[in-house]
Design a protein around this motif. Structure first.
Motif, mmCIF file in Angstrom:
data_model
loop_
_atom_site.group_PDB
_atom_site.id
_atom_site.type_symbol
_atom_site.label_atom_id
_atom_site.label_comp_id
_atom_site.label_asym_id
_atom_site.label_seq_id
_atom_site.Cartn_x
_atom_site.Cartn_y
_atom_site.Cartn_z
ATOM 1 N N ARG A 5 0.752 -1.191 0.025
ATOM 2 C CA ARG A 5 -0.047 0.274 -0.047
ATOM 3 C C ARG A 5 0.903 1.321 0.091
ATOM 4 O O ARG A 5 0.481 2.236 -0.896
ATOM 5 C CB ARG A 5 -0.846 0.129 1.208
ATOM 6 C CG ARG A 5 -1.950 -1.072 1.182
ATOM 7 C CD ARG A 5 -2.945 -0.809 2.301
ATOM 8 N NE ARG A 5 -4.065 -1.799 2.325
ATOM 9 C CZ ARG A 5 -3.948 -2.822 3.430
ATOM 10 N NH1 ARG A 5 -3.023 -2.972 4.366
ATOM 11 N NH2 ARG A 5 -4.742 -3.830 3.498
ATOM 12 N N GLY A 6 1.978 1.242 0.987
ATOM 13 C CA GLY A 6 2.664 2.236 0.797
ATOM 14 C C GLY A 6 3.487 2.595 -0.446
ATOM 15 O O GLY A 6 3.520 3.742 -1.140
ATOM 16 N N ILE A 7 4.025 1.598 -1.181
ATOM 17 C CA ILE A 7 4.685 1.599 -2.541
ATOM 18 C C ILE A 7 3.655 2.281 -3.647
ATOM 19 O O ILE A 7 3.992 3.166 -4.257
ATOM 20 C CB ILE A 7 5.055 0.375 -3.056
ATOM 21 C CG1 ILE A 7 6.356 -0.250 -2.018
ATOM 22 C CG2 ILE A 7 5.423 0.323 -4.423
ATOM 23 C CD1 ILE A 7 6.911 -1.415 -2.299
ATOM 24 N N GLU A 8 2.263 1.672 -3.494
ATOM 25 C CA GLU A 8 1.301 2.159 -4.387
ATOM 26 C C GLU A 8 1.218 3.706 -4.121
ATOM 27 O O GLU A 8 1.118 4.451 -5.069
ATOM 28 C CB GLU A 8 0.036 1.566 -4.180
ATOM 29 C CG GLU A 8 -1.172 1.645 -5.344
ATOM 30 C CD GLU A 8 -2.211 1.062 -5.065
ATOM 31 O OE1 GLU A 8 -2.874 0.351 -6.251
ATOM 32 O OE2 GLU A 8 -2.563 0.507 -4.070
ATOM 33 N N GLY A 57 8.328 16.883 -3.791
ATOM 34 C CA GLY A 57 9.622 16.534 -4.715
ATOM 35 C C GLY A 57 10.289 15.102 -4.109
ATOM 36 O O GLY A 57 9.909 14.888 -2.843
ATOM 37 N N LEU A 58 11.137 14.623 -4.744
ATOM 38 C CA LEU A 58 11.833 13.362 -4.262
ATOM 39 C C LEU A 58 13.271 13.857 -3.656
ATOM 40 O O LEU A 58 13.696 14.788 -4.333
ATOM 41 C CB LEU A 58 12.180 12.645 -5.715
ATOM 42 C CG LEU A 58 10.848 11.799 -6.129
ATOM 43 C CD1 LEU A 58 10.929 11.106 -7.530
ATOM 44 C CD2 LEU A 58 10.544 10.526 -5.089
ATOM 45 N N TYR A 65 14.555 4.950 -5.140
ATOM 46 C CA TYR A 65 13.702 4.123 -4.821
ATOM 47 C C TYR A 65 12.412 4.080 -5.738
ATOM 48 O O TYR A 65 12.085 2.768 -6.326
ATOM 49 C CB TYR A 65 13.129 4.456 -3.328
ATOM 50 C CG TYR A 65 12.060 3.127 -2.631
ATOM 51 C CD1 TYR A 65 12.725 2.038 -2.418
ATOM 52 C CD2 TYR A 65 10.700 3.400 -2.826
ATOM 53 C CE1 TYR A 65 11.979 0.854 -1.797
ATOM 54 C CE2 TYR A 65 10.040 2.292 -2.458
ATOM 55 C CZ TYR A 65 10.583 1.290 -1.679
ATOM 56 O OH TYR A 65 9.781 0.144 -1.371
ATOM 57 N N PHE A 66 12.079 5.400 -6.387
ATOM 58 C CA PHE A 66 11.132 5.275 -7.149
ATOM 59 C C PHE A 66 11.572 4.587 -8.658
ATOM 60 O O PHE A 66 10.725 4.090 -9.167
ATOM 61 C CB PHE A 66 10.789 6.852 -7.511
ATOM 62 C CG PHE A 66 9.764 7.092 -8.519
ATOM 63 C CD1 PHE A 66 8.338 6.795 -8.491
ATOM 64 C CD2 PHE A 66 10.293 7.670 -9.661
ATOM 65 C CE1 PHE A 66 7.559 6.915 -9.470
ATOM 66 C CE2 PHE A 66 9.428 7.758 -10.903
ATOM 67 C CZ PHE A 66 8.171 7.614 -10.695
#
Length: 305
Positions: A5-8, A57-58, A65-66
């Motif tokens: 869920r966190g990744i999504e 922002g990343l 990770y993205f």
């Protein structure tokens, strides 16, 4: 499961540009999406996103990770739909994207009849002339004309649409009727600006097997075909319209076709080549029952037009 869920939530937030936009697409609250990302960051022990009031922002870690996980969400969706494809009943959510004019006049009228056939299916129609990303925006099918096709997409022809050069009777009574494309230089021409690259939509003609483009001086420019149509009806000038818009107006006597086979008093030539529209999917694995059902339905419904 919490990590997924966190990744999504993380991937969708980056792709959509905000946590709120990602939450809308995922069907959860912004607070829930934010909590999912916070738990993921705690599990990883790093900060992935820089949040400000104006933008998202990343971090350096977030960028790395993205790039590693951005396709995970799509792969999971493909896997889920592949499993559900064992059941041939279309179900779930089907998201279709189409250009504004074609979407309004051609695709939208197909949706009610199609949706009524499948009680377990919900349909979302995204109407836009900008470029869309199947993965980032969760699009199952994008309806595109030939110039918009991409090599990575699987395309199936839906329909070929003639293009008509039209003006209102009022305009022709005031300004006279062009009998050849070369006469257009003396007329008010209303041109369409393509959203995908910002260039004007060229008026080319086919005469005796030769394609050529006459000199045209735009009087009015718009990036919306329906807006140009309303201006034609108001007597503002001459425009190039798809038959899915012009046919009904011609039948009602609201506009007059120029140069075509049914244009009395003008040179008989073809107004460029017709527009061919395609239903596009991301890959062959995306051809789930719901996608196949809609494309088959649209092809059958449009075959008589």
């Amino acid at each position: 499961m919490d990590s997924l869920r966190g990744i999504e939530s993380f991937v969708r937030s980056v792709e959509m540009g905000s946590i709120a936009a990602a939450a809308r697409q995922l069907g959860i609250s912004p607070a829930a999406a934010s909590q999912n990302i916070a738990r993921l960051e705690r599990d990883l022990g790093v900060r992935l996103l820089q949040r400000t009031t104006r933008r998202l922002g990343l971090t350096d870690s977030g960028q790395v990770y993205f790039e590693r996980v951005r396709h995970v969400v799509h792969d999971l969706e493909v896997a889920a739909t592949a499993v559900s494809a064992l059941n041939d009943t279309p179900r779930g959510r089907l998201t279709i994207s189409a250009s504004v004019a074609f979407g309004r006049h051609v695709i939208a009228p197909l949706i009610p009849g199609f949706a009524s056939l499948y009680p377990q299916l919900s349909v979302e129609l995204v109407i836009t002339d900008r470029a869309i990303d199947h993965i980032a925006e969760g699009i199952d099918i994008s309806v595109r004309f030939a110039e918009q096709l991409e090599p990575s997409l699987i395309a199936r022809r839906l329909v070929t649409v003639p293009m008509m050069i039209c003006a209102s009777p009022d305009y022709l009574a005031r300004r006279g009727r062009p009998t050849t494309p070369e006469d257009l230089v003396h007329h008010y021409c209303l041109l369409y600006r393509l959203a995908m690259h910002g260039r004007l939509f060229r008026w080319t003609f086919l005469r005796d097997g030769t394609l050529y483009e006459p000199d045209i001086k735009p009087k009015i420019i718009s990036n919306d075909i329906d807006t140009l149509t309303s201006m034609v009806l108001a007597g503002a000038g001459i425009a190039r319209l798809g038959a899915f818009i012009s046919d009904d107006l011609i039948a009602k006597g609201l506009v007059v076709p120029l140069f075509g086979d049914n244009a009395a008093g003008s040179e008989t030539i073809a107004a460029h080549t017709p527009f061919t529209f395609y239903a596009c999917t991301l890959d062959r694995h995306s051809a789930t029952p719901k996608i196949r059902a809609f494309i088959d339905y649209a092809v059958a419904a449009l075959s008589s037009r």
